[in-house]
Design a protein around this motif. Structure first.
Motif, PDB file in Angstrom:
ATOM      1  N   ILE A  41      33.285  24.397  40.193  1.00 31.07           N
ATOM      2  CA  ILE A  41      34.654  24.587  40.703  1.00 31.07           C
ATOM      3  C   ILE A  41      35.182  25.957  40.291  1.00 31.07           C
ATOM      4  N   VAL A  42      34.993  26.271  38.993  1.00 26.55           N
ATOM      5  CA  VAL A  42      35.489  27.530  38.443  1.00 26.55           C
ATOM      6  C   VAL A  42      34.816  28.716  39.152  1.00 26.55           C
ATOM      7  N   ASP A  43      33.511  28.577  39.452  1.00 28.21           N
ATOM      8  CA  ASP A  43      32.775  29.650  40.125  1.00 28.21           C
ATOM      9  C   ASP A  43      33.307  29.856  41.545  1.00 28.21           C
ATOM     10  N   ARG A  44      33.662  28.755  42.201  1.00 28.00           N
ATOM     11  CA  ARG A  44      34.236  28.866  43.550  1.00 28.00           C
ATOM     12  C   ARG A  44      35.577  29.596  43.511  1.00 28.00           C
ATOM     13  N   ILE A  45      36.401  29.243  42.521  1.00 28.90           N
ATOM     14  CA  ILE A  45      37.715  29.904  42.390  1.00 28.90           C
ATOM     15  C   ILE A  45      37.506  31.396  42.119  1.00 28.90           C
ATOM     16  N   LEU A  46      36.481  31.730  41.294  1.00 28.85           N
ATOM     17  CA  LEU A  46      36.187  33.139  40.995  1.00 28.85           C
ATOM     18  C   LEU A  46      35.820  33.890  42.278  1.00 28.85           C
ATOM     19  N   GLY A  47      34.956  33.287  43.084  1.00 26.67           N
ATOM     20  CA  GLY A  47      34.538  33.920  44.344  1.00 26.67           C
ATOM     21  C   GLY A  47      35.721  34.117  45.280  1.00 26.67           C
ATOM     22  N   LEU A  48      36.539  33.063  45.412  1.00 28.69           N
ATOM     23  CA  LEU A  48      37.688  33.150  46.318  1.00 28.69           C
ATOM     24  C   LEU A  48      38.682  34.210  45.851  1.00 28.69           C
ATOM     25  N   SER A  49      38.928  34.262  44.530  1.00 30.74           N
ATOM     26  CA  SER A  49      39.904  35.250  44.049  1.00 30.74           C
ATOM     27  C   SER A  49      39.358  36.672  44.170  1.00 30.74           C
ATOM     28  N   ALA A  50      38.022  36.837  44.030  1.00 27.87           N
ATOM     29  CA  ALA A  50      37.439  38.176  44.209  1.00 27.87           C
ATOM     30  C   ALA A  50      37.579  38.626  45.663  1.00 27.87           C
ATOM     31  N   VAL A  51      37.314  37.706  46.601  1.00 28.43           N
ATOM     32  CA  VAL A  51      37.461  38.058  48.026  1.00 28.43           C
ATOM     33  C   VAL A  51      38.927  38.367  48.324  1.00 28.43           C
ATOM     34  N   ALA A  52      39.838  37.542  47.798  1.00 30.09           N
ATOM     35  CA  ALA A  52      41.276  37.775  48.025  1.00 30.09           C
ATOM     36  C   ALA A  52      41.692  39.135  47.455  1.00 30.09           C
ATOM     37  N   LEU A  53      41.181  39.459  46.265  1.00 33.19           N
ATOM     38  CA  LEU A  53      41.515  40.756  45.647  1.00 33.19           C
ATOM     39  C   LEU A  53      41.048  41.916  46.522  1.00 33.19           C
ATOM     40  N   LEU A  85      32.359  46.589  43.421  1.00 38.10           N
ATOM     41  CA  LEU A  85      31.256  46.120  44.268  1.00 38.10           C
ATOM     42  C   LEU A  85      29.992  45.847  43.442  1.00 38.10           C
ATOM     43  N   ILE A  86      29.722  46.707  42.421  1.00 38.42           N
ATOM     44  CA  ILE A  86      28.558  46.466  41.547  1.00 38.42           C
ATOM     45  C   ILE A  86      28.730  45.120  40.825  1.00 38.42           C
ATOM     46  N   ALA A  87      29.931  44.885  40.290  1.00 39.98           N
ATOM     47  CA  ALA A  87      30.187  43.616  39.580  1.00 39.98           C
ATOM     48  C   ALA A  87      30.024  42.436  40.538  1.00 39.98           C
ATOM     49  N   ALA A  88      30.491  42.598  41.785  1.00 42.46           N
ATOM     50  CA  ALA A  88      30.390  41.513  42.775  1.00 42.46           C
ATOM     51  C   ALA A  88      28.923  41.216  43.081  1.00 42.46           C
ATOM     52  N   VAL A  89      28.132  42.276  43.332  1.00 41.10           N
ATOM     53  CA  VAL A  89      26.712  42.076  43.662  1.00 41.10           C
ATOM     54  C   VAL A  89      25.989  41.434  42.474  1.00 41.10           C
ATOM     55  N   SER A  91      27.204  39.561  40.147  1.00 37.62           N
ATOM     56  CA  SER A  91      27.583  38.162  39.927  1.00 37.62           C
ATOM     57  C   SER A  91      27.018  37.248  41.018  1.00 37.62           C
ATOM     58  N   ILE A  92      26.691  37.820  42.180  1.00 40.45           N
ATOM     59  CA  ILE A  92      26.047  36.994  43.228  1.00 40.45           C
ATOM     60  C   ILE A  92      24.552  36.839  42.921  1.00 40.45           C
ATOM     61  N   VAL A  93      23.910  37.960  42.526  1.00 38.01           N
ATOM     62  CA  VAL A  93      22.449  37.956  42.322  1.00 38.01           C
ATOM     63  C   VAL A  93      22.051  37.224  41.038  1.00 38.01           C
ATOM     64  N   CYS A  94      22.790  37.476  39.920  1.00 37.82           N
ATOM     65  CA  CYS A  94      22.378  36.907  38.614  1.00 37.82           C
ATOM     66  C   CYS A  94      22.888  35.485  38.400  1.00 37.82           C
TER      67      CYS A  94
END
Ligand code: HEM
Length: 94
Positions: A41-53, A85-89, A91-94
């Motif tokens: 759940i927390v990971d989903r909220i992180l993804g959504l807030s990153a996209v919103a940001l 963008l580096i942090a986003a990539v 967090s998706i890959v690792c």
């Protein structure tokens, strides 16, 4: 409108900080079915807030602040976007 979007910008990155802290705490505990569900759940909220940001950031760039001409000729803005963008990539890959 600029103030509202500045507020939303702050709200989304504060949400990310809170959620990342929750992830650190959850990962420090022994993994159980319950904590794995919470992590999901927390990971989903992180993804959504990153996209919103990101979306809110670009709305500020194009509509509510100094305009793309200003930001795309600004080294600090390029550095900030690249790091984001580096942090986003990562967090998706690792
Ligand atoms: C974790 C990532 C980010 C953090 C911590 C962050 C933080 C901040 C802070 C503290 C400010 C100054 C206060 C304000 O004017 O609201 C700001 C301004 C701004 N940010 Fe971000 N930001 C992030 C990501 C982004 C991204 C991805 C974009 C664009 C796509 C963006 C676009 C902007 C713009 C356009 C401003 C206004 C700058 C000005 O006053 O001319 N930000 N950000």
């Amino acid at each position: 409108m600029p103030v509202l979007f500045a507020f939303l910008h702050h709200l989304t990155f504060i949400t990310m900080i809170v959620v990342l802290t929750m992830q650190l705490v959850l990962l420090g505990q022994p993994l159980s079915l319950q904590s794995a569900r919470k992590l999901q759940i927390v990971d989903r909220i992180l993804g959504l807030s990153a996209v919103a940001l990101l979306v809110i950031g670009f709305l500020r760039v194009f509509l509510f602040e100094k305009g793309p001409g200003y930001y795309f000729h600004n080294g600090i803005f390029h550095a900030k976007l690249t790091l984001f963008l580096i942090a986003a990539v990562l967090s998706i890959v690792c």
